[in-house]
Design an enzyme around this catalytic site. Structure first.
Site, short mmCIF file in Angstrom:
data_model
loop_
_atom_site.label_atom_id
_atom_site.label_comp_id
_atom_site.label_asym_id
_atom_site.label_seq_id
_atom_site.Cartn_x
_atom_site.Cartn_y
_atom_site.Cartn_z
N SER D 66 0.52 -0.97 -0.13
CA SER D 66 0.07 -0.29 0.04
C SER D 66 0.62 1.31 0.11
CB SER D 66 -0.78 0.14 1.13
OG SER D 66 -1.63 -0.94 0.78
N LYS D 69 0.45 3.00 -2.38
CA LYS D 69 -0.70 3.88 -2.70
C LYS D 69 -0.87 6.14 -3.18
CE LYS D 69 -4.18 1.69 -1.23
NZ LYS D 69 -4.11 -0.12 -1.20
N TYR D 192 -3.24 -1.88 -10.23
CA TYR D 192 -3.46 -2.10 -8.92
C TYR D 192 -2.17 -3.42 -8.37
CZ TYR D 192 -5.13 -1.76 -3.77
OH TYR D 192 -5.60 -2.03 -3.05
N TYR D 244 -4.10 2.83 7.90
CA TYR D 244 -4.84 2.24 7.81
C TYR D 244 -5.54 2.97 9.08
CZ TYR D 244 -2.87 -1.02 4.90
OH TYR D 244 -1.32 -1.50 4.41
N VAL D 262 1.45 -3.92 4.13
CA VAL D 262 0.86 -4.50 4.86
C VAL D 262 2.40 -5.87 4.62
CG1 VAL D 262 -1.35 -5.12 4.67
CG2 VAL D 262 -0.10 -6.12 2.67
#
Lengths: 308, 308, 308, 308
Positions: D66, D69, D192, D244, D262
């Site tokens: 992530s 992102k 993605y 998160y 993660v």
């Protein structure tokens, strides 16, 4: 006190509810449904003795949509142990819109009942796993039950549904992420939308569903489709969950097990006596045929039948 | 095929379900309920013709708890225009635990139906506004319906409930914040908990609720309590919403309108024929009497009665 | 590049944002707030060196409302072990409206953070348990920090809030039902609303909160109110949760820890440098002062200060 | 007071946090991540002046997950008007698990921010619409920023993610059903998951992200990637939404903008000074590297840097 069933009675009821046309809204999320004339109105009754009554556009076919969810469940009950079905889908009212993901997420991908989209998709997924040709098989079932060998899917409706299927795809993928979906999502959606795209008339629907008034036994078949207990169970679930988020209101007003579709059809059952199908395309706020519900309400009063 | 009602039949059924005792859990959120012996088991039937049948601990009184919600609604229907009631509480299944605030917040303080806590509190609030002595009035009603002038509230249970009433207070204040609660919260909670704390036996409950099987007319009264249509509507709501989040399962298995209480009682109705009360304190996961539900399921099969 | 702080700079900024008055909406849920003139506009700055700057209505007192939540938390940190506080209230953004019950129910009565209503009520409940006179004590704190011995509660606002406190009562009772509320709900609500009803001016607020820019040490006190780490933690929580559901937007535009109140006040902090208070009663859609936020955004740009 | 940056300082910090290994849990939802040794531990710092420091496994590549992102958003900001981006994705913390559909459904398919899965998928969908080869383009970006021309996607991880992508497919289809997704779901998921499957080392990450400490300007490029304001905005969103559902805790403990993956990596920023990358595969309950967060917390204390 209670009036006897007759074509005239049905005509009278249609005359009484026809003024409601204009107060609802034809489903318009796919073009193929939106273009159905709003003033169609039909009703048909089939008794367990095989007598039939009808009025209005009772012989004109329309898209049965979610009414097919009762058929999928019925076929699933003939192919699976009950416990296998209820391990994957519940029997409780959802209290949520028919296509909601919220509850499905909170409840780990197990849909509340087989009559909301998520539940019907699980049932279709189960049929996909067990039937070699699930679309062909469903045609055989409805042709046999209705006695009409020319019932077909409306390919244009099925295609149009599929092109607007993003939310149902989301539902299916969410269940798949929880391990509650076995087959390819696209394949099952195709089957599901074909079932929804069955074109049947009120009379064909009344004939098809009379098994729900007859201990699971269709006069058209030698063998019962489902057993007595399963019949009662389907009827029970239709009362608690058959009418989108208007099940309480429908039970309250009509007092019969019923299942509606956004095509404007409703199938209702007087246990041990008869099945009734109505059709009028305009829907109320809950997505159920507005004039159709009114017709069933009046019919229930006139013939003095309510399960309550 | 169907067995005739008799005390012996009821005895047989109790014998059949008694082994289930030990598989459920007595409600223990208040001490007064927790200390009821788990092995109590009773059943009583009252037909519309006035015949009664019973077995087990059918004459022993217990806390009727949420069964009283049907009585509150019945009294409210006699004091308010229906439209006034349904403007403040809905008729749909909630799909949520009985004491949830989530849905109530999303739906602007209007409870889904009168059989969840929020809905029953609104109904009590309405009674508080119209009755000069709502607690005394309810006693008069149940004494008249049951024919037992010595029915009273269990003051200890009512007090104990009140001392554990924080969540119900939260529900009431939330509705008040949306303008759907008129009276002082504490006062209405007191009334509400007294209603829940009514002590009645199975036989008294069966006699009290036989009006729901008799077009709203209790044999004990000259005038109907509610009209035929209202009777059907209450029965309909009991099917969709009477058994906490186990309504679908109950409809599926038993096939009768029913309303349960956490004291282990259930009242059920065979429309036009009889009312049935069962009592066994241990509850299933949905909060309904475990052996009581089983007894009703067997009774329905034995006498061949299901509304479906 | 970056402009130096001066009264003139503040005047310029107010002139620039004054045209925004008319685009927001004064809080009107209680009459006492609704009647504040919409064209009030003030700003004050207090540096860690004790210099102050101001413009507009910086000396006029207004209802500080939720800005008081930072003070309650500060006092609680001086009376409780940190672990005791964070066992009862979280540190995460809620992602929900400030007075939502939904999340509180799903998360077992533990509020997400001390700056939403539920969290501030828990903090007040903790103060109630430890302080002999919590209302008097808070007055002493703000009088000492601001150097203004005549700061008082607006009794009319406190009373008016209390009369509209149903939702906050629901929140408190819900937490009590989960065991996360110790004292009488009404008593704590009274304390809470008094804190909200503090009347202070921008200059008094800037002086009061300069400890958050000064390692927890107020120039007005001999001892630090909180330690360095706690200071950073409060600032961190102001960034993630200080501006109702507009925290992200505020961080994005202004780039300072901030806490707003529905009275139209905002307190902001430039760590190690200064505290800033603005006031303009009209609120944006998230409940934060519309022109006040704009003034802080421009000030941040002009003096070249952003924590990001 | 504050310690100067040095390789030794970083070594000391790693020694201090290494005992935490064993208290977290390596992500195991895909095999390719589950098999990474749990005792990997690395840290790297890159200052705006180009100095670099490192310790432990700082040169070993891992799956950045992530963290990508932030890169997608950065590239999107260079290809779209800001208003076009924020019309499709919000800037607020979600208060929900990173892959929740609940909020997305309630909020009509507009994700709360670009750092939850739904938001990142929308950003990828936007890149898919504007870039001729979005996978190749991202490789070019990270190769240029890091100065390492051999950075590649881990095809096995990407494939494995795709095979477990049902929930992300559900999210994408749900957004598509609300009109907030333009391209083929499967195609965008592929892009993605490739972005998530970038393999980079701590040192490469620190070099790549130093633009966030340098007004949007990477030393490796002639032109700024984003402007100063956009830089501040990304940092602000990292604080409110980068970790998160542990963003508040991270801000509270570490006091820097950060984004975790993660795979056990975290990138953090000291505005105007440096970027920091840590890696340790075991995650805490919120899904952030347990020892990595601890290392950043200690580093922040030792060098006396917190934005608060």
């Amino acid at each position: 006190m209670a009036t006897k069933l007759s074509n005239q009675l049905l005509e009278d009821i249609l005359a009484q509810v026809r003024p409601l046309i204009g107060q609802g809204k034809v489903a318009d999320y796919i073009p193929a449904l939106a273009e159905v004339p709003a003033d169609k109105l039909g009703i048909a009754v089939c008794t367990v003795d095989g007598e039939t009554y009808q009025a209005g556009d009772a012989d004109e076919r329309f898209s049965i949509q979610s009414i097919s969810k009762v058929l999928s469940l019925t076929v699933a009950l003939s192919r699976y142990a009950e416990s296998d079905i209820w391990a994957r889908v519940g029997k409780e009212p959802s209290g949520q819109p028919f296509n909601s993901l919220l509850q499905l997420e909170l409840e780990q991908g197990k849909p509340r009942n087989p009559f909301i989209n998520a539940g019907a998709l699980v049932v279709c997924d189960m049929l996909q796993s067990r039937l070699s040709a699930p679309k062909q098989r469903m045609l055989e079932v409805v042709r046999a039950l209705s006695g009409e060998p020319d019932i077909v899917y409306d390919a244009r409706v099925a295609r149009s549904e599929f092109e607007h299927s993003d939310r149902n795809a989301a539902i299916a993928y969410l269940m798949k992420s929880f391990g509650n979906f076995e087959n390819d999502v696209i394949t099952v959606l195709q089957t599901y939308f074909h079932y929804c795209a069955l074109r049947m008339s009120c009379m064909e629907l009344a004939r098809t569903f009379v098994y729900l008034a007859n201990n699971g036994h269709s006069p058209a078949l030698d063998e019962p489709l489902i057993n007595e207990r399963q019949n009662r169970q389907i009827n029970a679930m239709m009362v608690t969950s058959g009418m989108y988020d208007g099940a309480g209101e429908f039970a309250y007003r009509v007092g019969m097990p019923g299942k509606s579709g956004v095509g404007g059809g409703i199938i209702a059952v007087v246990p041990h006596e008869m099945s009734i199908a109505v059709w009028c395309p305009e829907l109320d706020a809950s997505g159920n045929s507005l004039a159709g519900t009114a017709a069933l309400e009046i019919l229930a009063q006139r013939i003095g039948r309510s399960i309550f």
